[in-house]
Each structure stands twice: as C-alpha cells, then as structure tokens.
Write a protein that holds these residues in place. Structure first.
Motif, PDB file in Angstrom:
ATOM      1  N   PRO A  69      -5.523   8.965   6.243  1.00 52.02           N
ATOM      2  CA  PRO A  69      -6.830   9.267   6.830  1.00 52.02           C
ATOM      3  C   PRO A  69      -7.870   9.765   5.827  1.00 52.02           C
ATOM      4  CG  PRO A  69      -5.101  10.056   8.280  1.00 52.02           C
ATOM      5  CD  PRO A  69      -4.416   9.590   7.023  1.00 52.02           C
ATOM      6  N   LYS A  70      -7.443  10.524   4.815  1.00 53.95           N
ATOM      7  CA  LYS A  70      -8.406  11.129   3.893  1.00 53.95           C
ATOM      8  C   LYS A  70      -8.273  10.643   2.452  1.00 53.95           C
ATOM      9  CE  LYS A  70     -10.242  13.931   6.972  1.00 53.95           C
ATOM     10  NZ  LYS A  70     -11.646  13.806   7.416  1.00 53.95           N
ATOM     11  N   HIS A  71      -7.258   9.850   2.148  1.00 55.90           N
ATOM     12  CA  HIS A  71      -7.099   9.399   0.763  1.00 55.90           C
ATOM     13  C   HIS A  71      -6.284   8.111   0.728  1.00 55.90           C
ATOM     14  CE1 HIS A  71      -2.828  10.721   0.296  1.00 55.90           C
ATOM     15  NE2 HIS A  71      -3.173  11.601   1.216  1.00 55.90           N
ATOM     16  N   GLY A  72      -6.225   7.521  -0.447  1.00 56.41           N
ATOM     17  CA  GLY A  72      -5.471   6.287  -0.625  1.00 56.41           C
ATOM     18  C   GLY A  72      -6.274   5.027  -0.383  1.00 56.41           C
ATOM     19  N   GLY A  73      -7.595   5.185  -0.085  1.00 57.27           N
ATOM     20  CA  GLY A  73      -8.437   4.024   0.154  1.00 57.27           C
ATOM     21  C   GLY A  73      -8.536   3.663   1.614  1.00 57.27           C
ATOM     22  N   ASN A  74      -8.982   4.629   2.448  1.00 60.54           N
ATOM     23  CA  ASN A  74      -9.000   4.414   3.903  1.00 60.54           C
ATOM     24  C   ASN A  74      -9.986   3.328   4.323  1.00 60.54           C
ATOM     25  OD1 ASN A  74     -10.153   5.254   6.811  1.00 60.54           O
ATOM     26  ND2 ASN A  74      -8.003   5.887   6.646  1.00 60.54           N
ATOM     27  N   LEU A  75     -10.995   3.070   3.495  1.00 57.12           N
ATOM     28  CA  LEU A  75     -11.934   1.982   3.770  1.00 57.12           C
ATOM     29  C   LEU A  75     -11.646   0.869   2.768  1.00 57.12           C
ATOM     30  CD1 LEU A  75     -13.754   4.932   3.621  1.00 57.12           C
ATOM     31  CD2 LEU A  75     -15.222   3.459   4.997  1.00 57.12           C
ATOM     32  N   HIS A  76     -11.253  -0.302   3.253  1.00 61.22           N
ATOM     33  CA  HIS A  76     -10.896  -1.341   2.284  1.00 61.22           C
ATOM     34  C   HIS A  76     -11.398  -2.719   2.688  1.00 61.22           C
ATOM     35  CE1 HIS A  76      -6.646  -1.950   4.312  1.00 61.22           C
ATOM     36  NE2 HIS A  76      -7.599  -2.549   4.998  1.00 61.22           N
ATOM     37  N   CYS A  77     -11.419  -3.582   1.680  1.00 61.56           N
ATOM     38  CA  CYS A  77     -11.817  -4.976   1.832  1.00 61.56           C
ATOM     39  C   CYS A  77     -10.745  -5.839   1.192  1.00 61.56           C
ATOM     40  CB  CYS A  77     -13.170  -5.205   1.156  1.00 61.56           C
ATOM     41  SG  CYS A  77     -13.677  -6.935   1.027  1.00 61.56           S
ATOM     42  N   PHE A  78     -10.341  -6.919   1.870  1.00 59.58           N
ATOM     43  CA  PHE A  78      -9.341  -7.850   1.363  1.00 59.58           C
ATOM     44  C   PHE A  78     -10.002  -9.199   1.071  1.00 59.58           C
ATOM     45  CE2 PHE A  78      -5.519  -5.844   3.825  1.00 59.58           C
ATOM     46  CZ  PHE A  78      -5.458  -4.830   2.882  1.00 59.58           C
ATOM     47  N   THR A  79      -9.723  -9.746  -0.113  1.00 58.95           N
ATOM     48  CA  THR A  79     -10.181 -11.090  -0.468  1.00 58.95           C
ATOM     49  C   THR A  79      -9.002 -11.875  -1.015  1.00 58.95           C
ATOM     50  OG1 THR A  79     -12.378 -10.235  -1.060  1.00 58.95           O
ATOM     51  CG2 THR A  79     -11.814 -12.446  -1.835  1.00 58.95           C
ATOM     52  N   ALA A  80      -8.726 -13.028  -0.414  1.00 58.01           N
ATOM     53  CA  ALA A  80      -7.569 -13.827  -0.823  1.00 58.01           C
ATOM     54  C   ALA A  80      -7.877 -14.597  -2.111  1.00 58.01           C
ATOM     55  CB  ALA A  80      -7.184 -14.797   0.285  1.00 58.01           C
ATOM     56  N   VAL A  81      -7.114 -14.315  -3.151  1.00 58.41           N
ATOM     57  CA  VAL A  81      -7.236 -15.053  -4.409  1.00 58.41           C
ATOM     58  C   VAL A  81      -6.501 -16.385  -4.290  1.00 58.41           C
ATOM     59  CG1 VAL A  81      -6.773 -14.981  -6.896  1.00 58.41           C
ATOM     60  CG2 VAL A  81      -7.417 -12.886  -5.673  1.00 58.41           C
ATOM     61  N   THR A  82      -5.375 -16.365  -3.613  1.00 53.11           N
ATOM     62  CA  THR A  82      -4.596 -17.564  -3.289  1.00 53.11           C
ATOM     63  C   THR A  82      -4.223 -17.465  -1.812  1.00 53.11           C
ATOM     64  OG1 THR A  82      -2.407 -16.584  -3.698  1.00 53.11           O
ATOM     65  CG2 THR A  82      -3.586 -17.495  -5.620  1.00 53.11           C
ATOM     66  N   PRO A  83      -3.628 -18.504  -1.213  1.00 49.04           N
ATOM     67  CA  PRO A  83      -3.076 -18.303   0.123  1.00 49.04           C
ATOM     68  C   PRO A  83      -2.113 -17.122   0.096  1.00 49.04           C
ATOM     69  CG  PRO A  83      -3.016 -20.623  -0.460  1.00 49.04           C
ATOM     70  CD  PRO A  83      -3.403 -19.886  -1.707  1.00 49.04           C
ATOM     71  N   CYS A  84      -2.226 -16.233   1.050  1.00 48.94           N
ATOM     72  CA  CYS A  84      -1.387 -15.033   1.047  1.00 48.94           C
ATOM     73  C   CYS A  84      -1.221 -14.521   2.467  1.00 48.94           C
ATOM     74  CB  CYS A  84      -1.974 -13.946   0.140  1.00 48.94           C
ATOM     75  SG  CYS A  84      -3.648 -13.422   0.573  1.00 48.94           S
ATOM     76  N   ALA A  85      -0.261 -13.634   2.626  1.00 48.61           N
ATOM     77  CA  ALA A  85      -0.012 -13.010   3.924  1.00 48.61           C
ATOM     78  C   ALA A  85       0.276 -11.535   3.714  1.00 48.61           C
ATOM     79  CB  ALA A  85       1.160 -13.683   4.638  1.00 48.61           C
ATOM     80  N   VAL A  86      -0.210 -10.716   4.653  1.00 48.41           N
ATOM     81  CA  VAL A  86      -0.033  -9.263   4.584  1.00 48.41           C
ATOM     82  C   VAL A  86       0.577  -8.775   5.894  1.00 48.41           C
ATOM     83  CG1 VAL A  86      -1.161  -7.032   4.308  1.00 48.41           C
ATOM     84  CG2 VAL A  86      -2.023  -9.026   3.061  1.00 48.41           C
ATOM     85  N   LEU A  87       1.668  -8.047   5.781  1.00 46.27           N
ATOM     86  CA  LEU A  87       2.295  -7.381   6.924  1.00 46.27           C
ATOM     87  C   LEU A  87       1.759  -5.960   6.979  1.00 46.27           C
ATOM     88  CD1 LEU A  87       4.405  -6.946   9.168  1.00 46.27           C
ATOM     89  CD2 LEU A  87       6.119  -6.609   7.371  1.00 46.27           C
ATOM     90  N   ASP A  88       1.108  -5.617   8.082  1.00 43.68           N
ATOM     91  CA  ASP A  88       0.505  -4.293   8.255  1.00 43.68           C
ATOM     92  C   ASP A  88       1.231  -3.505   9.337  1.00 43.68           C
ATOM     93  OD1 ASP A  88      -1.461  -4.373   6.348  1.00 43.68           O
ATOM     94  OD2 ASP A  88      -3.132  -4.626   7.736  1.00 43.68           O
ATOM     95  N   ILE A  89       1.363  -2.201   9.082  1.00 43.81           N
ATOM     96  CA  ILE A  89       1.799  -1.260  10.105  1.00 43.81           C
ATOM     97  C   ILE A  89       0.749  -0.157  10.157  1.00 43.81           C
ATOM     98  CG2 ILE A  89       3.532   0.425  10.800  1.00 43.81           C
ATOM     99  CD1 ILE A  89       5.644  -1.317   9.505  1.00 43.81           C
ATOM    100  N   LEU A  90       0.131   0.034  11.318  1.00 44.50           N
ATOM    101  CA  LEU A  90      -0.936   1.003  11.501  1.00 44.50           C
ATOM    102  C   LEU A  90      -0.506   2.046  12.525  1.00 44.50           C
ATOM    103  CD1 LEU A  90      -2.169  -2.167  11.664  1.00 44.50           C
ATOM    104  CD2 LEU A  90      -4.296  -0.915  11.361  1.00 44.50           C
TER     105      LEU A  90
END
Length: 267
Positions: A181-202
């Motif tokens: 919540p307060k650190h580690g980059g709570n506001l982020h932007c993702f840009t795909a350099v190649t085809p990719c996939a991200v598994l998220d747990i929120l």
C-alpha cells in the motif's frame, strides 16, 4: 495397450503436478488473506507466497508459451490511434482464476507493445509473476506527506508528487515482484516488450464501495511544475520524481476476457 496406459499415466502425472501449483496458491492465499486485511499477513507468509509463485510456469495455469501471438498490441496505427484501428488491434486478455472478498487471482496476457496505463492499488498488496516474455514496468510511490500543486490551465486538477520506485524491463525467468500500500511501486504501468503474461494476486481486491477504486494517472516530469512547500530535490535527483494527475479510464485501454482453462481449484 501398454503404451496407451503409459501415456495416460504420464498425462495424469502432469495434471496432478499442475493442480498442486494452482491449489497451493489458492490454499495459501485463503489461509493468510482476509477481506479487511486485519491482521495483516506476516512477512514469512508473504515470502512463502512469493516462493510458490516463483515456481509457477505457463502450463501450470493452462497457458502455452509456444502458442503466443506476436501481433502488435495496437495494430499499425499505434497506441494513440487505437479507436480508429480497433479492428486491427490485439487486445490484452484478462483471465479470472478466482475472486473472493479476500483476494483475486488473475492473468493478463499481453500482445507486443500493448499497455496497461499507470494506475493505483489503494490499500492493496499485489504479487505479480511474469510467466513468459518481457515486460517493462514503471512504478511510483506517493511522496509523504502529500505534496500537491495546482496544474496549469483552467479546470485542471491538482497534481501530486510521486517518487520513482521501478523503471526496468523484466524478462523471464525472474522473481515475483510485490507492491504494498505505501511502498514497492503501488502505482504502476505495464508495457509489453514481447508477448508476455502476468499472473497477479491482489489482496484485498478492488472494491469501489470500500474505497478501493482503480484510478488512472498521467505522469509529468518534475520540472513541469514548481512548488515552494515540497521536499528539497537536487537537480541530479529530478528524474527520480514525477507529478501525477488523475485521469479517466483511458480510451485506448483495450481488453477482453477469456475463460480460465487451467486446473480447477478445490474450494
């Protein structure tokens, strides 16, 4: 007959191995997360979740890296012309694995050059595991105490100062990243350099009625605005800071949903 049984045995073994990964994630999240995040999970519990995620491969969640599409994320007109080029664009695919009042497990599949714009995760902890490909991550944390100024032009909202936390390309294999919540980059932007996939747990998940609304932002260089009340920043540190202004949901955010086809979770 023997060969057929042997192939079936191997298939069952792979399925069992895959099921264990997804089930292990669910079981651990279900044990450590609560809707109110009170009490918060221990550092040991969070580290264990990262360790489980580090072992997850595309096949564990029903994905095949070999079948990824290399079509550009926004056709040949570019990101700013997405509305005119929508029929040529390849959307980001969202796959919902599980959602409860305590946590969300989901996957984002990105075609090359596609973008999830800068956005926040209010009061949330987010684990992100890149399953395949390369992804550029740019992330900020708010400067505390809050530092705001009036933006230029009539009717423009305030801008708030944030500090750069992450600005790099992440390529598999790589460790799970975690934002708080307060650190580690709570506001982020993702840009795909190649085809990719991200598994998220929120955790806890987005809930607008509980104050956890996803808000999008545009970032401006530090030199764009001036303030007398903010922190003293040396010239050689200005690139580590930016002014963020809240914006509406970007018109060029192009997503579609797809059914999860990986191993079923035993609730």
């Amino acid at each position: 007959m023997v060969f057929s049984l042997f192939r079936r045995y191997l298939s069952m073994g792979r399925h069992s191995h895959t099921s264990n990964k997804v089930q292990a994630l669910y079981d651990h999240c279900n044990a450590i997360f609560s809707p109110s995040s009170t009490p918060p999970p221990s550092s040991q519990a969070l580290h264990k979740l990262s360790s489980i995620l580090d072992t997850v491969q595309p096949s564990d969640v029903g994905l095949s890296e070999e079948t990824t599409d290399d079509d550009r994320g926004h056709g040949f007109f570019g990101i700013n012309q997405l509305n005119r080029a929508a029929r040529w664009a390849q959307p980001i695919t969202y796959i919902d694995i599980h959602e409860s009042d305590s946590f969300t497990m989901c996957i984002f599949c990105f075609p090359t050059s596609s973008v999830i714009p800068l956005h926040d995760h209010p009061g949330m902890t987010v684990f992100s595991k890149i399953l395949y490909g390369s992804l550029h991550v740019k992330a900020y944390d708010w400067v505390e105490p809050p530092c705001t100024v009036e933006s230029k032009g009539p009717g423009h909202p305030q801008v708030r100062l944030a500090k750069l936390a992450v600005d790099k390309v992440m390529t598999t294999p790589c460790e799970t990243s975690v934002l708080y919540p307060k650190h580690g980059g709570n506001l982020h932007c993702f840009t795909a350099v190649t085809p990719c996939a991200v598994l998220d747990i929120l955790s806890p998940p987005y809930r607008e009625d509980e104050g956890r609304k996803c808000t999008y932002y545009h970032d401006y260089p530090y030199s764009t605005f001036s303030t007398q009340n903010g922190p003293k920043i040396c010239d050689n540190e200005e690139e580590e800071y930016a002014w963020l202004v809240e914006i509406g949901t970007p018109a060029d955010l192009y997503m579609r949903s797809r059914e999860y086809t990986g191993p079923a979770i035993q609730l």
